[in-house]
Design a protein around this motif. Structure first.
Motif, PDB file in Angstrom:
ATOM      1  N   LEU A  72     -60.858 -58.321   8.039  1.00 23.54           N
ATOM      2  CA  LEU A  72     -60.034 -57.619   7.054  1.00 23.54           C
ATOM      3  C   LEU A  72     -58.601 -57.476   7.569  1.00 23.54           C
ATOM      4  O   LEU A  72     -57.642 -57.620   6.809  1.00 23.54           O
ATOM      5  CB  LEU A  72     -60.629 -56.242   6.743  1.00 23.54           C
ATOM      6  CG  LEU A  72     -61.955 -56.234   5.979  1.00 23.54           C
ATOM      7  CD1 LEU A  72     -62.564 -54.827   5.979  1.00 23.54           C
ATOM      8  CD2 LEU A  72     -61.778 -56.749   4.573  1.00 23.54           C
ATOM      9  N   GLY A  73     -58.461 -57.207   8.854  1.00 21.36           N
ATOM     10  CA  GLY A  73     -57.127 -57.103   9.461  1.00 21.36           C
ATOM     11  C   GLY A  73     -56.369 -58.414   9.387  1.00 21.36           C
ATOM     12  O   GLY A  73     -55.163 -58.426   9.106  1.00 21.36           O
ATOM     13  N   ARG A  74     -57.064 -59.520   9.610  1.00 17.16           N
ATOM     14  CA  ARG A  74     -56.404 -60.827   9.503  1.00 17.16           C
ATOM     15  C   ARG A  74     -55.910 -61.082   8.080  1.00 17.16           C
ATOM     16  O   ARG A  74     -54.832 -61.630   7.870  1.00 17.16           O
ATOM     17  CB  ARG A  74     -57.348 -61.946   9.966  1.00 17.16           C
ATOM     18  CG  ARG A  74     -57.407 -62.079  11.482  1.00 17.16           C
ATOM     19  CD  ARG A  74     -58.127 -63.347  11.909  1.00 17.16           C
ATOM     20  NE  ARG A  74     -59.570 -63.228  11.859  1.00 17.16           N
ATOM     21  CZ  ARG A  74     -60.313 -62.611  12.775  1.00 17.16           C
ATOM     22  NH1 ARG A  74     -59.746 -62.048  13.814  1.00 17.16           N
ATOM     23  NH2 ARG A  74     -61.624 -62.564  12.650  1.00 17.16           N
ATOM     24  N   ALA A  75     -56.687 -60.664   7.102  1.00 18.10           N
ATOM     25  CA  ALA A  75     -56.269 -60.837   5.711  1.00 18.10           C
ATOM     26  C   ALA A  75     -55.028 -59.990   5.416  1.00 18.10           C
ATOM     27  O   ALA A  75     -54.104 -60.447   4.739  1.00 18.10           O
ATOM     28  CB  ALA A  75     -57.412 -60.472   4.766  1.00 18.10           C
ATOM     29  N   VAL A  76     -54.984 -58.785   5.953  1.00 17.34           N
ATOM     30  CA  VAL A  76     -53.797 -57.927   5.776  1.00 17.34           C
ATOM     31  C   VAL A  76     -52.586 -58.557   6.455  1.00 17.34           C
ATOM     32  O   VAL A  76     -51.495 -58.598   5.878  1.00 17.34           O
ATOM     33  CB  VAL A  76     -54.071 -56.500   6.302  1.00 17.34           C
ATOM     34  CG1 VAL A  76     -52.784 -55.684   6.385  1.00 17.34           C
ATOM     35  CG2 VAL A  76     -55.089 -55.795   5.413  1.00 17.34           C
ATOM     36  N   LYS A  77     -52.783 -59.084   7.666  1.00 10.99           N
ATOM     37  CA  LYS A  77     -51.673 -59.753   8.364  1.00 10.99           C
ATOM     38  C   LYS A  77     -51.188 -60.967   7.583  1.00 10.99           C
ATOM     39  O   LYS A  77     -49.993 -61.246   7.531  1.00 10.99           O
ATOM     40  CB  LYS A  77     -52.094 -60.182   9.773  1.00 10.99           C
ATOM     41  CG  LYS A  77     -52.016 -59.097  10.785  1.00 10.99           C
ATOM     42  CD  LYS A  77     -52.292 -59.675  12.161  1.00 10.99           C
ATOM     43  CE  LYS A  77     -51.936 -58.676  13.225  1.00 10.99           C
ATOM     44  NZ  LYS A  77     -52.073 -59.235  14.568  1.00 10.99           N
ATOM     45  N   ALA A  78     -52.114 -61.699   6.985  1.00 13.10           N
ATOM     46  CA  ALA A  78     -51.733 -62.870   6.196  1.00 13.10           C
ATOM     47  C   ALA A  78     -50.860 -62.452   5.020  1.00 13.10           C
ATOM     48  O   ALA A  78     -49.865 -63.113   4.712  1.00 13.10           O
ATOM     49  CB  ALA A  78     -52.975 -63.613   5.706  1.00 13.10           C
ATOM     50  N   ALA A  79     -51.212 -61.369   4.379  1.00 11.09           N
ATOM     51  CA  ALA A  79     -50.411 -60.884   3.254  1.00 11.09           C
ATOM     52  C   ALA A  79     -49.002 -60.542   3.711  1.00 11.09           C
ATOM     53  O   ALA A  79     -48.018 -60.891   3.052  1.00 11.09           O
ATOM     54  CB  ALA A  79     -51.068 -59.660   2.620  1.00 11.09           C
ATOM     55  N   GLU A  80     -48.909 -59.885   4.847  1.00 12.46           N
ATOM     56  CA  GLU A  80     -47.598 -59.513   5.369  1.00 12.46           C
ATOM     57  C   GLU A  80     -46.792 -60.760   5.741  1.00 12.46           C
ATOM     58  O   GLU A  80     -45.609 -60.860   5.427  1.00 12.46           O
ATOM     59  CB  GLU A  80     -47.762 -58.606   6.583  1.00 12.46           C
ATOM     60  CG  GLU A  80     -46.465 -58.057   7.096  1.00 12.46           C
ATOM     61  CD  GLU A  80     -46.669 -57.045   8.210  1.00 12.46           C
ATOM     62  OE1 GLU A  80     -47.582 -57.225   9.052  1.00 12.46           O
ATOM     63  OE2 GLU A  80     -45.919 -56.076   8.231  1.00 12.46           O
ATOM     64  N   ALA A  81     -47.436 -61.715   6.369  1.00 13.45           N
ATOM     65  CA  ALA A  81     -46.736 -62.926   6.802  1.00 13.45           C
ATOM     66  C   ALA A  81     -46.296 -63.787   5.629  1.00 13.45           C
ATOM     67  O   ALA A  81     -45.290 -64.495   5.717  1.00 13.45           O
ATOM     68  CB  ALA A  81     -47.631 -63.746   7.731  1.00 13.45           C
ATOM     69  N   LEU A  82     -47.038 -63.721   4.529  1.00 19.26           N
ATOM     70  CA  LEU A  82     -46.750 -64.579   3.398  1.00 19.26           C
ATOM     71  C   LEU A  82     -45.850 -63.938   2.347  1.00 19.26           C
ATOM     72  O   LEU A  82     -45.535 -64.564   1.348  1.00 19.26           O
ATOM     73  CB  LEU A  82     -48.058 -65.022   2.737  1.00 19.26           C
ATOM     74  CG  LEU A  82     -48.908 -65.934   3.610  1.00 19.26           C
ATOM     75  CD1 LEU A  82     -50.272 -66.119   2.996  1.00 19.26           C
ATOM     76  CD2 LEU A  82     -48.217 -67.269   3.812  1.00 19.26           C
ATOM     77  N   ALA A  83     -45.440 -62.710   2.590  1.00 21.95           N
ATOM     78  CA  ALA A  83     -44.542 -62.060   1.627  1.00 21.95           C
ATOM     79  C   ALA A  83     -43.247 -62.850   1.534  1.00 21.95           C
ATOM     80  O   ALA A  83     -42.776 -63.412   2.515  1.00 21.95           O
ATOM     81  CB  ALA A  83     -44.254 -60.639   2.071  1.00 21.95           C
ATOM     82  N   PRO A  84     -42.671 -62.916   0.348  1.00 21.41           N
ATOM     83  CA  PRO A  84     -41.473 -63.734   0.167  1.00 21.41           C
ATOM     84  C   PRO A  84     -40.274 -63.208   0.958  1.00 21.41           C
ATOM     85  O   PRO A  84     -39.894 -62.066   0.828  1.00 21.41           O
ATOM     86  CB  PRO A  84     -41.205 -63.647  -1.335  1.00 21.41           C
ATOM     87  CG  PRO A  84     -41.921 -62.439  -1.778  1.00 21.41           C
ATOM     88  CD  PRO A  84     -43.077 -62.231  -0.866  1.00 21.41           C
ATOM     89  N   THR A  85     -39.771 -64.066   1.813  1.00 19.83           N
ATOM     90  CA  THR A  85     -38.548 -63.752   2.540  1.00 19.83           C
ATOM     91  C   THR A  85     -37.599 -64.930   2.521  1.00 19.83           C
ATOM     92  O   THR A  85     -36.494 -64.840   3.013  1.00 19.83           O
ATOM     93  CB  THR A  85     -38.847 -63.388   4.019  1.00 19.83           C
ATOM     94  OG1 THR A  85     -39.539 -64.471   4.618  1.00 19.83           O
ATOM     95  CG2 THR A  85     -39.658 -62.117   4.131  1.00 19.83           C
TER      96      THR A  85
END
Length: 190
Positions: free
Chosen positions: A141-154
């Motif tokens: 679940l933590g990896r999925a949360v990290k993926a969301a953070e890493a993939l946020a549009p920047t």
């Protein structure tokens, strides 16, 4: 409890989300304590983190809580209601000058509500995860949360050259939608 390292508990979902909550609290204070361009920069950092954080919770954390903690449906329903109210206030703030009194008044309400929301999540949702899940599940679940953070549009949008300008042309809803889409791709849902 053993000390956390990058391959163990520090990657579990509750540790990551609590760290995000702490960073959100810090960004609220940074917005309050600054003015002008510096306030705008901190505010846009806050908006981005809130969007990423809430989207990860909606896509990863809340579904897990609904299925695996006692009274999960009711707990999640209350948290989602709070999140919706925060999104409404964020939408109202989008059109306001961050140095205006109206912005500061609405921002103070948002600050109070988001901090109360984070405390409720930690107490009523996250606190039950250790009982409901093993370490591997919490880390997944933590990896999925990290993926969301890493993939946020920047990345830059046409005609922009900074992350702050990107958020200025991409309202909160757009950040949430893009994060949600990216997270679904990572999790293998199409």
């Amino acid at each position: 409890m053993p000390e956390h390292d990058s391959t163990s508990g520090s990657n579990d979902v509750t540790t990551l989300l609590k760290a995000q909550h702490e960073r959100i609290r810090e960004l609220f204070i940074e917005v309050i304590n600054t003015k002008g361009d510096e306030r705008k920069r901190h505010y846009h950092d806050l908006v981005r983190l809130l969007a990423v954080h809430e989207t990860a919770e909606e896509e990863v954390v809340h579904p897990y809580a609904r299925r695996h903690i006692e009274g999960g449906d009711d707990v999640v329903k209350a948290r989602v209601s709070e999140e919706e109210k925060a999104k409404e206030v964020l939408a109202e703030l989008e059109d306001l000058d961050p140095d205006s009194t109206e912005f500061l008044d609405k921002f103070a309400t948002l600050h109070r509500d988001v901090v109360a929301h984070a405390e409720a999540e930690e107490r009523e949702e996250f606190a039950h995860f250790d009982k409901a899940a093993d370490r591997g599940t919490l880390q997944n679940l933590g990896r999925a949360v990290k993926a969301a953070e890493a993939l946020a549009p920047t990345r830059p949008h046409p005609g922009t050259d900074t992350a702050v300008k990107n958020l200025a042309v991409a309202p909160v809803a757009t950040v949430i939608d893009r994060t949600r889409d990216a997270l679904r791709r990572v999790m293998g849902e199409h």
